[in-house]
Design a protein around this motif. Structure first.
Motif, PDB file in Angstrom:
ATOM      1  N   UNK A   1      47.532  24.086  33.136  1.00  0.00           N
ATOM      2  CA  UNK A   1      47.981  24.784  34.235  1.00  0.00           C
ATOM      3  C   UNK A   1      49.077  25.690  32.727  1.00  0.00           C
ATOM      4  N   UNK A   2      49.775  25.104  32.033  1.00  0.00           N
ATOM      5  CA  UNK A   2      49.978  25.980  30.514  1.00  0.00           C
ATOM      6  C   UNK A   2      48.943  26.942  30.322  1.00  0.00           C
ATOM      7  N   UNK A   3      47.824  26.762  30.411  1.00  0.00           N
ATOM      8  CA  UNK A   3      46.900  27.811  29.980  1.00  0.00           C
ATOM      9  C   UNK A   3      46.732  29.753  30.845  1.00  0.00           C
ATOM     10  N   UNK A   4      46.634  28.560  32.344  1.00  0.00           N
ATOM     11  CA  UNK A   4      46.585  29.822  33.263  1.00  0.00           C
ATOM     12  C   UNK A   4      47.704  30.909  33.371  1.00  0.00           C
TER      13      UNK A   4
ATOM     14  N   UNK B   1      45.351  41.432  22.698  1.00  0.00           N
ATOM     15  CA  UNK B   1      44.637  40.738  23.423  1.00  0.00           C
ATOM     16  C   UNK B   1      45.099  39.665  24.523  1.00  0.00           C
ATOM     17  N   UNK B   2      43.786  40.769  25.838  1.00  0.00           N
ATOM     18  CA  UNK B   2      43.866  39.637  27.164  1.00  0.00           C
ATOM     19  C   UNK B   2      43.320  38.334  27.464  1.00  0.00           C
ATOM     20  N   UNK B   3      43.543  37.878  28.181  1.00  0.00           N
ATOM     21  CA  UNK B   3      42.599  36.496  27.984  1.00  0.00           C
ATOM     22  C   UNK B   3      40.292  36.899  28.684  1.00  0.00           C
TER      23      UNK B   3
ATOM     24  N   UNK C   1      44.828  37.539  36.396  1.00  0.00           N
ATOM     25  CA  UNK C   1      43.993  36.463  36.137  1.00  0.00           C
ATOM     26  C   UNK C   1      42.597  36.755  36.036  1.00  0.00           C
ATOM     27  N   UNK C   2      41.815  35.994  35.421  1.00  0.00           N
ATOM     28  CA  UNK C   2      40.862  36.085  35.071  1.00  0.00           C
ATOM     29  C   UNK C   2      40.124  34.351  34.212  1.00  0.00           C
TER      30      UNK C   2
ATOM     31  N   UNK D   1      35.157  36.175  37.455  1.00  0.00           N
ATOM     32  CA  UNK D   1      36.038  36.585  37.977  1.00  0.00           C
ATOM     33  C   UNK D   1      37.369  36.909  37.761  1.00  0.00           C
ATOM     34  N   UNK D   2      38.236  38.042  38.866  1.00  0.00           N
ATOM     35  CA  UNK D   2      39.292  37.461  38.178  1.00  0.00           C
ATOM     36  C   UNK D   2      40.069  39.418  38.728  1.00  0.00           C
TER      37      UNK D   2
END
Length: 150
Positions: free
Chosen positions: A17-20, A67-69, A88-89, A95-96
């Protein structure tokens, strides 16, 4: 006594949940910058996490590299305000979606996996234009005198 398996599952769920919530990580900072997250103001340092709906604000003679995920590189120049409105990724499916608004200042972008796999899902906005991403590198410069809505 709780089962060790339940404890592990609960821990992994919390980490997941934290990672998302983490959209990206600050990799470089010159000068002063902060993140506005809800009512909180967080000073930016290398390693600070950026979440969707965060507003990144850089001061005079400052810059921030994120830097985004999905490996997108964002660099905000001096006196910039950038909002990561939606992000979201999913690394496994690639997808995202990304919707970013440049309120003022400059933003240099090097597209990551999301723009390459789903270019229609990546949008950058200013008060006068909406950009769909089709290339890999570009710069957005919003004049400070341009009216923008908060």
């Amino acid at each position: 006594m709780k089962s060790p398996v339940l404890l592990i599952v609960a821990t992994l769920t919390a980490i997941s949940a934290w990672a998302t919530d983490v959209a990206g990580t600050v990799k470089s900072v010159k000068g002063h910058a902060h993140i506005e997250r809800g009512n909180a103001r967080i000073d930016v340092a290398i390693g600070t996490h950026l979440q969707r709906q965060d507003r990144l604000v850089s001061g005079p003679a400052s810059s921030v590299g994120v830097t985004l995920s999905d490996s997108t590189l964002l660099t905000a120049g001096p006196n910039s305000t950038i909002e990561l409105s939606q992000y979201a990724f999913d690394r496994s499916t690639r997808a995202g979606h990304m919707d970013t608004t440049v309120r003022r200042g400059t933003l240099a972008v090097v597209s990551g996996q999301l723009a390459k796999s789903q270019p229609n899902q990546v949008v950058f906005r200013t008060s006068t234009v909406t950009l769909g991403v089709r290339g890999t590198e570009f710069i957005i410069d919003v004049d400070a005198s341009t009216k923008s809505t908060p």
